[in-house]
Design an enzyme around this catalytic site. Sequence first.
Site, PDB file in Angstrom:
ATOM      1  N   SER A 141       0.832  -1.196   0.000  1.00 47.61           N
ATOM      2  CA  SER A 141       0.000   0.000   0.000  1.00 47.61           C
ATOM      3  C   SER A 141       0.873   1.255   0.000  1.00 47.61           C
ATOM      4  CB  SER A 141      -0.964  -0.053   1.194  1.00 47.61           C
ATOM      5  OG  SER A 141      -1.970   0.920   1.098  1.00 47.61           O
ATOM      6  N   HIS A 183      -4.119  -0.752  -4.441  1.00 47.23           N
ATOM      7  CA  HIS A 183      -5.577  -0.973  -4.295  1.00 47.23           C
ATOM      8  C   HIS A 183      -6.247  -0.621  -5.636  1.00 47.23           C
ATOM      9  CE1 HIS A 183      -5.051  -1.154   0.103  1.00 47.23           C
ATOM     10  NE2 HIS A 183      -4.340  -0.042   0.008  1.00 47.23           N
ATOM     11  N   GLU A 210      -5.137  -5.424  -4.994  1.00 49.60           N
ATOM     12  CA  GLU A 210      -4.909  -5.966  -3.657  1.00 49.60           C
ATOM     13  C   GLU A 210      -4.548  -7.451  -3.720  1.00 49.60           C
ATOM     14  OE1 GLU A 210      -8.428  -5.067  -1.443  1.00 49.60           O
ATOM     15  OE2 GLU A 210      -7.941  -2.922  -1.274  1.00 49.60           O
TER      16      GLU A 210
END
Length: 307
Positions: A141, A183, A210
């Site tokens: 992330s 994401h 993800e």
Amino acid sequence: MAQGGQRLSADGSPRRTLLIIGGAEDKLGRSVVLKRFVRLAGGRQSRIVIIPTASSFVDEVVETYSRVFTRLRAGADIRVVHAASRAAAHDPELVGHLEDATAVFMSGGSQLKLSQFLVGTTVGDAIVAAYRRGVVIAGTSAGASVMSRFMISLGDEGLTPRQRSSQLTAGLGLLEDVIVDQHFDQRGRYGRLMSLVANSPNLLGIGIDENTAVEIRDDRVMTIVGTGGVFVIDARNAVTDAPDARRGAPLLVSGAVVHSLPTGATFDLRSVTLTRFVERHPDIEVAVASAKDRAAPTLAPARRAET
């Protein structure tokens, strides 16, 4: 692997390896992505450093990843390097933890924290030096975004690229000429990545889903790991109205090349071409779970700075 856990290329030079994860990686099941990280780190001989600086929940992040890495048979020497401020990122003790590590793992959270607390500091420089001598660097992330020289720190979501809807901030510079977004499918980030490469066509855009990662060796060879996909956007020869478009206006982007890469794909970042593909199918249960996640409500705008 050489003495001290250093990974070497065929010519004897340090092999540089990045594992860039799109977030929300499986920590309880087969954990394919994190299992790959532990293997790259050296397995039982690994010495892993966790950097939880991006997160607002430092203790929970450290506990979670320490437990997962131990379950996946990492070495017992798992350390934490947490710079809670820019001043703290010049602490020699923190730098010392990185000097004999075989792998570094940067957690998710806020990209802005990483830019403010790591980039250009002694700890940040130590991460870069570790990468150059062959230490595996992984991030999920926000920890994924900071690996490139320019990273997305803020931005609107959606499929339509719009002018000046995103913000770039300095990253660590482990990966040149690339912008990483994470994401990607789950938060609909195609438009913001397309708008950024339209404005800076010398940069490749890499969007990672993800529970999916790209493993990049020696700044060039990229392979895909995990259950989702990876988009590579090449706008070097695209026609765009980016110099003239008003703020927030939909952008003209014509002629950009988009590569959609699942697990089993190998891609050359220098020639921007697919070099190999072996058909692989992710576990059906994992794929179904991912589809359910995509159907869930998106995060409130106030939380989107923590990605």
